[in-house]
Motif scaffolding. Structure first.
Motif, PDB file in Angstrom:
ATOM      1  N   SER A 262       0.809  -1.216   0.000  1.00  0.00           N
ATOM      2  CA  SER A 262       0.000   0.000   0.000  1.00  0.00           C
ATOM      3  C   SER A 262       0.841   1.264   0.000  1.00  0.00           C
ATOM      4  O   SER A 262       0.414   2.283  -0.517  1.00  0.00           O
ATOM      5  CB  SER A 262      -0.888   0.045   1.238  1.00  0.00           C
ATOM      6  OG  SER A 262      -1.795  -1.005   1.235  1.00  0.00           O
ATOM      7  N   VAL A 263       2.022   1.203   0.621  1.00  0.00           N
ATOM      8  CA  VAL A 263       2.873   2.386   0.730  1.00  0.00           C
ATOM      9  C   VAL A 263       4.328   1.977   0.577  1.00  0.00           C
ATOM     10  O   VAL A 263       4.762   0.974   1.147  1.00  0.00           O
ATOM     11  CB  VAL A 263       2.700   3.079   2.106  1.00  0.00           C
ATOM     12  CG1 VAL A 263       3.458   4.402   2.131  1.00  0.00           C
ATOM     13  CG2 VAL A 263       1.250   3.298   2.439  1.00  0.00           C
ATOM     14  N   VAL A 264       5.056   2.750  -0.214  1.00  0.00           N
ATOM     15  CA  VAL A 264       6.487   2.524  -0.382  1.00  0.00           C
ATOM     16  C   VAL A 264       7.249   3.820  -0.130  1.00  0.00           C
ATOM     17  O   VAL A 264       6.688   4.912  -0.227  1.00  0.00           O
ATOM     18  CB  VAL A 264       6.835   1.975  -1.788  1.00  0.00           C
ATOM     19  CG1 VAL A 264       6.272   0.583  -1.991  1.00  0.00           C
ATOM     20  CG2 VAL A 264       6.346   2.912  -2.877  1.00  0.00           C
ATOM     21  N   ASN A 265       8.517   3.661   0.212  1.00  0.00           N
ATOM     22  CA  ASN A 265       9.387   4.810   0.462  1.00  0.00           C
ATOM     23  C   ASN A 265      10.800   4.457   0.044  1.00  0.00           C
ATOM     24  O   ASN A 265      11.317   3.413   0.404  1.00  0.00           O
ATOM     25  CB  ASN A 265       9.355   5.173   1.943  1.00  0.00           C
ATOM     26  CG  ASN A 265      10.415   6.181   2.337  1.00  0.00           C
ATOM     27  OD1 ASN A 265      11.106   5.985   3.324  1.00  0.00           O
ATOM     28  ND2 ASN A 265      10.554   7.254   1.595  1.00  0.00           N
ATOM     29  N   LYS A 266      11.385   5.306  -0.755  1.00  0.00           N
ATOM     30  CA  LYS A 266      12.792   5.163  -1.129  1.00  0.00           C
ATOM     31  C   LYS A 266      13.409   6.554  -1.113  1.00  0.00           C
ATOM     32  O   LYS A 266      12.946   7.449  -1.822  1.00  0.00           O
ATOM     33  CB  LYS A 266      12.956   4.519  -2.497  1.00  0.00           C
ATOM     34  CG  LYS A 266      14.415   4.290  -2.845  1.00  0.00           C
ATOM     35  CD  LYS A 266      14.580   3.464  -4.092  1.00  0.00           C
ATOM     36  CE  LYS A 266      16.057   3.223  -4.345  1.00  0.00           C
ATOM     37  NZ  LYS A 266      16.260   2.440  -5.555  1.00  0.00           N
ATOM     38  N   ASP A 267      14.428   6.707  -0.290  1.00  0.00           N
ATOM     39  CA  ASP A 267      15.086   7.999  -0.134  1.00  0.00           C
ATOM     40  C   ASP A 267      14.050   9.045   0.282  1.00  0.00           C
ATOM     41  O   ASP A 267      13.373   8.872   1.269  1.00  0.00           O
ATOM     42  CB  ASP A 267      15.852   8.384  -1.406  1.00  0.00           C
ATOM     43  CG  ASP A 267      16.895   7.336  -1.785  1.00  0.00           C
ATOM     44  OD1 ASP A 267      17.488   6.723  -0.864  1.00  0.00           O
ATOM     45  OD2 ASP A 267      17.103   7.116  -2.981  1.00  0.00           O
ATOM     46  N   ASN A 268      13.886  10.088  -0.507  1.00  0.00           N
ATOM     47  CA  ASN A 268      12.909  11.130  -0.155  1.00  0.00           C
ATOM     48  C   ASN A 268      11.612  11.014  -0.952  1.00  0.00           C
ATOM     49  O   ASN A 268      10.847  11.967  -1.050  1.00  0.00           O
ATOM     50  CB  ASN A 268      13.526  12.521  -0.357  1.00  0.00           C
ATOM     51  CG  ASN A 268      13.825  12.807  -1.810  1.00  0.00           C
ATOM     52  OD1 ASN A 268      13.906  11.900  -2.631  1.00  0.00           O
ATOM     53  ND2 ASN A 268      13.998  14.067  -2.140  1.00  0.00           N
ATOM     54  N   ILE A 269      11.337   9.836  -1.514  1.00  0.00           N
ATOM     55  CA  ILE A 269      10.131   9.617  -2.317  1.00  0.00           C
ATOM     56  C   ILE A 269       9.188   8.678  -1.576  1.00  0.00           C
ATOM     57  O   ILE A 269       9.580   7.598  -1.151  1.00  0.00           O
ATOM     58  CB  ILE A 269      10.492   9.032  -3.694  1.00  0.00           C
ATOM     59  CG1 ILE A 269      11.365  10.034  -4.454  1.00  0.00           C
ATOM     60  CG2 ILE A 269       9.241   8.680  -4.478  1.00  0.00           C
ATOM     61  CD1 ILE A 269      11.951   9.492  -5.720  1.00  0.00           C
ATOM     62  N   PHE A 270       7.925   9.103  -1.416  1.00  0.00           N
ATOM     63  CA  PHE A 270       6.876   8.289  -0.815  1.00  0.00           C
ATOM     64  C   PHE A 270       5.778   8.087  -1.855  1.00  0.00           C
ATOM     65  O   PHE A 270       5.460   9.010  -2.605  1.00  0.00           O
ATOM     66  CB  PHE A 270       6.258   8.999   0.393  1.00  0.00           C
ATOM     67  CG  PHE A 270       7.178   9.114   1.563  1.00  0.00           C
ATOM     68  CD1 PHE A 270       7.170   8.147   2.560  1.00  0.00           C
ATOM     69  CD2 PHE A 270       8.055  10.174   1.670  1.00  0.00           C
ATOM     70  CE1 PHE A 270       8.023   8.248   3.645  1.00  0.00           C
ATOM     71  CE2 PHE A 270       8.912  10.291   2.755  1.00  0.00           C
ATOM     72  CZ  PHE A 270       8.898   9.318   3.746  1.00  0.00           C
ATOM     73  N   ALA A 271       5.179   6.907  -1.881  1.00  0.00           N
ATOM     74  CA  ALA A 271       4.076   6.638  -2.800  1.00  0.00           C
ATOM     75  C   ALA A 271       3.027   5.790  -2.099  1.00  0.00           C
ATOM     76  O   ALA A 271       3.366   4.863  -1.359  1.00  0.00           O
ATOM     77  CB  ALA A 271       4.578   5.920  -4.047  1.00  0.00           C
ATOM     78  N   THR A 272       1.751   6.122  -2.314  1.00  0.00           N
ATOM     79  CA  THR A 272       0.658   5.358  -1.729  1.00  0.00           C
ATOM     80  C   THR A 272      -0.194   4.746  -2.828  1.00  0.00           C
ATOM     81  O   THR A 272      -0.351   5.325  -3.896  1.00  0.00           O
ATOM     82  CB  THR A 272      -0.246   6.244  -0.847  1.00  0.00           C
ATOM     83  OG1 THR A 272      -0.863   7.233  -1.664  1.00  0.00           O
ATOM     84  CG2 THR A 272       0.535   6.892   0.274  1.00  0.00           C
ATOM     85  N   GLN A 273      -0.756   3.588  -2.550  1.00  0.00           N
ATOM     86  CA  GLN A 273      -1.685   2.934  -3.475  1.00  0.00           C
ATOM     87  C   GLN A 273      -3.089   3.515  -3.307  1.00  0.00           C
ATOM     88  O   GLN A 273      -3.899   3.442  -4.190  1.00  0.00           O
ATOM     89  CB  GLN A 273      -1.700   1.424  -3.194  1.00  0.00           C
ATOM     90  CG  GLN A 273      -2.656   0.629  -4.040  1.00  0.00           C
ATOM     91  CD  GLN A 273      -2.223   0.500  -5.486  1.00  0.00           C
ATOM     92  OE1 GLN A 273      -1.102   0.830  -5.846  1.00  0.00           O
ATOM     93  NE2 GLN A 273      -3.105   0.031  -6.333  1.00  0.00           N
ATOM     94  N   PHE A 274      -3.369   4.105  -2.158  1.00  0.00           N
ATOM     95  CA  PHE A 274      -4.677   4.683  -1.862  1.00  0.00           C
ATOM     96  C   PHE A 274      -4.663   6.185  -2.149  1.00  0.00           C
ATOM     97  O   PHE A 274      -3.642   6.769  -2.479  1.00  0.00           O
ATOM     98  CB  PHE A 274      -5.060   4.415  -0.402  1.00  0.00           C
ATOM     99  CG  PHE A 274      -4.039   4.901   0.586  1.00  0.00           C
ATOM    100  CD1 PHE A 274      -4.048   6.201   1.051  1.00  0.00           C
ATOM    101  CD2 PHE A 274      -3.049   4.047   1.041  1.00  0.00           C
ATOM    102  CE1 PHE A 274      -3.105   6.650   1.954  1.00  0.00           C
ATOM    103  CE2 PHE A 274      -2.098   4.486   1.953  1.00  0.00           C
ATOM    104  CZ  PHE A 274      -2.125   5.778   2.402  1.00  0.00           C
ATOM    105  N   HIS A 275      -5.821   6.803  -2.007  1.00  0.00           N
ATOM    106  CA  HIS A 275      -5.980   8.245  -2.231  1.00  0.00           C
ATOM    107  C   HIS A 275      -6.055   8.970  -0.891  1.00  0.00           C
ATOM    108  O   HIS A 275      -7.122   8.992  -0.269  1.00  0.00           O
ATOM    109  CB  HIS A 275      -7.259   8.524  -3.014  1.00  0.00           C
ATOM    110  CG  HIS A 275      -7.214   8.093  -4.426  1.00  0.00           C
ATOM    111  ND1 HIS A 275      -6.721   8.884  -5.426  1.00  0.00           N
ATOM    112  CD2 HIS A 275      -7.593   6.928  -5.012  1.00  0.00           C
ATOM    113  CE1 HIS A 275      -6.796   8.242  -6.579  1.00  0.00           C
ATOM    114  NE2 HIS A 275      -7.315   7.048  -6.351  1.00  0.00           N
ATOM    115  N   PRO A 276      -4.983   9.601  -0.426  1.00  0.00           N
ATOM    116  CA  PRO A 276      -5.075  10.320   0.844  1.00  0.00           C
ATOM    117  C   PRO A 276      -6.071  11.478   0.784  1.00  0.00           C
ATOM    118  O   PRO A 276      -6.757  11.761   1.770  1.00  0.00           O
ATOM    119  CB  PRO A 276      -3.655  10.817   1.102  1.00  0.00           C
ATOM    120  CG  PRO A 276      -2.897  10.614  -0.144  1.00  0.00           C
ATOM    121  CD  PRO A 276      -3.649   9.636  -0.991  1.00  0.00           C
ATOM    122  N   GLU A 277      -6.188  12.122  -0.353  1.00  0.00           N
ATOM    123  CA  GLU A 277      -7.087  13.279  -0.474  1.00  0.00           C
ATOM    124  C   GLU A 277      -8.557  12.891  -0.370  1.00  0.00           C
ATOM    125  O   GLU A 277      -9.415  13.743  -0.161  1.00  0.00           O
ATOM    126  CB  GLU A 277      -6.817  14.028  -1.782  1.00  0.00           C
ATOM    127  CG  GLU A 277      -7.385  13.393  -3.033  1.00  0.00           C
ATOM    128  CD  GLU A 277      -6.608  12.193  -3.589  1.00  0.00           C
ATOM    129  OE1 GLU A 277      -7.020  11.678  -4.645  1.00  0.00           O
ATOM    130  OE2 GLU A 277      -5.608  11.765  -2.982  1.00  0.00           O
TER     131      GLU A 277
END
Length: 94
Positions: free
Chosen positions: A63-78
């Motif tokens: 659902s969520v990944v992080n590498k260095d200063n990059i974050f990505a979510t599979q869901f819609h936080p907004e």
């Protein structure tokens, strides 16, 4: 095209599911197992150690990944009400 990390893509037929497990400063002040809004037909498995959040929906997926200063979510936080707003606030304060 810039590749941030490598992954394998899979398909599933789900329109709304629940976020389950996370361990990262990005999720400060968000209750475990809080609902997040998903509306996707795909999920992926990272081929690197970037996983920081998973969801359980018959099986566990990324659902969520992080590498260095990059974050990505599979869901819609907004679209995830108070939990999504808190996540965005946490992101802005990193």
């Amino acid at each position: 095209m810039y590749i941030i990390f490598h992954y394998t893509l899979y398909i599933f037929n789900v329109k709304f599911i629940y976020f389950c497990t996370f361990e990262n400063i990005l999720f400060t002040n968000i209750k475990d197992k809080h609902d997040f809004y998903f509306v996707h037909s795909f999920y992926f498995k990272p081929n690197e150690d970037v996983l920081i959040g998973t969801t359980e929906y018959g099986f566990e997926f990324t659902s969520v990944v992080n590498k260095d200063n990059i974050f990505a979510t599979q869901f819609h936080p907004e679209k995830s009400q108070s939990a999504g707003l808190q996540l965005l606030k946490n992101f802005m304060e990193l």
